[in-house]
Design a protein around this motif. Sequence first.
Motif: not given
Length: 437
Positions: A352-361
């Motif tokens: 499970r990966i979170f894209y902190d800059t673009d707020m994508i899961n």
Amino acid sequence: MIRAKRKTGLIFFPAFDWAISPTHPEREERLLYTQDQVMEEGLLDVPGIREYRVRPAKYSDLQRVHFCVPDEQSMATESHLISAGGCLVAADAVMKKEVESAFALVRPPGHHAMKVVHGNRGFCNINIEAVMVEYIRDVYGVKKVAIVDTDCHHGDGTQDVYWHDPNVLFISMHQDGRTLYPGSGFAEENGGANARGATINIPLPPRTGEKGFLYALDELVMPLLEKFEPEIVINSAGQDNHFDDPITHMNFSAKGYAELNARLKPDLAVLEGGYSVEKALPYVNVGIIMAMAGMDTSTVKEPGYDKHYAPQAPDITDYITNLMGTLKDQFLINPPAPHPAKNGEIITTSKRIFYDTDMINENQDERLVRCRDCAGALAIDSHSSKGNKMMGVHIPKDVCPMCQKMAEKWVNEALDNKKFHHIFLQDRTKCTYEVLR
């Protein structure tokens, strides 16, 4: 006359037209002060130091590394292509023996960008080091590469790209993930089933100073490099371990960075993080340039050193001494045992990966062939909160017949499955990338 003992190439790309936001740490002026400092020090006038012009990377360069969803054009701006291309220029200069070492002072950075890319995470879209490594392997026939990541944040993207590759030694020295983004990079993260021990993480405590960094380098990093015998060494040269960096908690100085680089002697260095734009970055960069060129760095000093720098505390020294003892036992004395799975067995992993800059899961399901003859065929089923669902199949270099057959099977199964919006085949043996849907 001052002269560079080692011919060194410099590649600058400040990316004036790209920033996450006007006040973001990763913004346009990050490298402007460095350029001014290099000019002020007269480094470009030193015989043996040569500046090169950048060129943009091609989408095909990115396709050696990434599965970009939905495509490369959506994930990489012109600035990203030029940043990656600057690394390729550095690689050419070293591999053609025009210089002995080269430093790509480029942005945007890249070491948080993973194999699958749905957006920006940790300020990174494209993994510029990995793009450079795969370019070197394809164009110059290099097989064994070592990457030493000295950014304060764990290089989780580079780790992900090379997790299954036994011919790339990835070593990350970083602030302990329990105290800093991205919350990973622990000693037990030591490589995939076919690449046990090819990933080495050195999680250092907050307030680590040059004494700790240099001790870790001498005690563990250098012996690991000697044992691995890489054909080329790359420094992923993040500079946010500096005591004045606004988003980290370490205690490194410009002189310390220069000394680390002088001992490491990388063939190539690539700028990653470092967000003390005026107080630290120009002086750290100058120190690294001088170290790569074999020049005396004893006078390297940032303006705030005397006021703000403090020697490493005894409790930190004790912690690092104990940590190095544990890691030396784990990776040098008793290295990780081979994965117990049988040859040809399929190993599955979910992430499970979170894209902190673009707020994508993102949700990922991996399948890897446990293989004793190659790095193993890999299939990645990924879908993100943006709605894209993809299947990427990776065929490693020097693939064996068993893994080749399994990769073909996975591709055919994906084509028969209507749920995938995108299907990609990355064949590193043939150096091809196919968009099948």
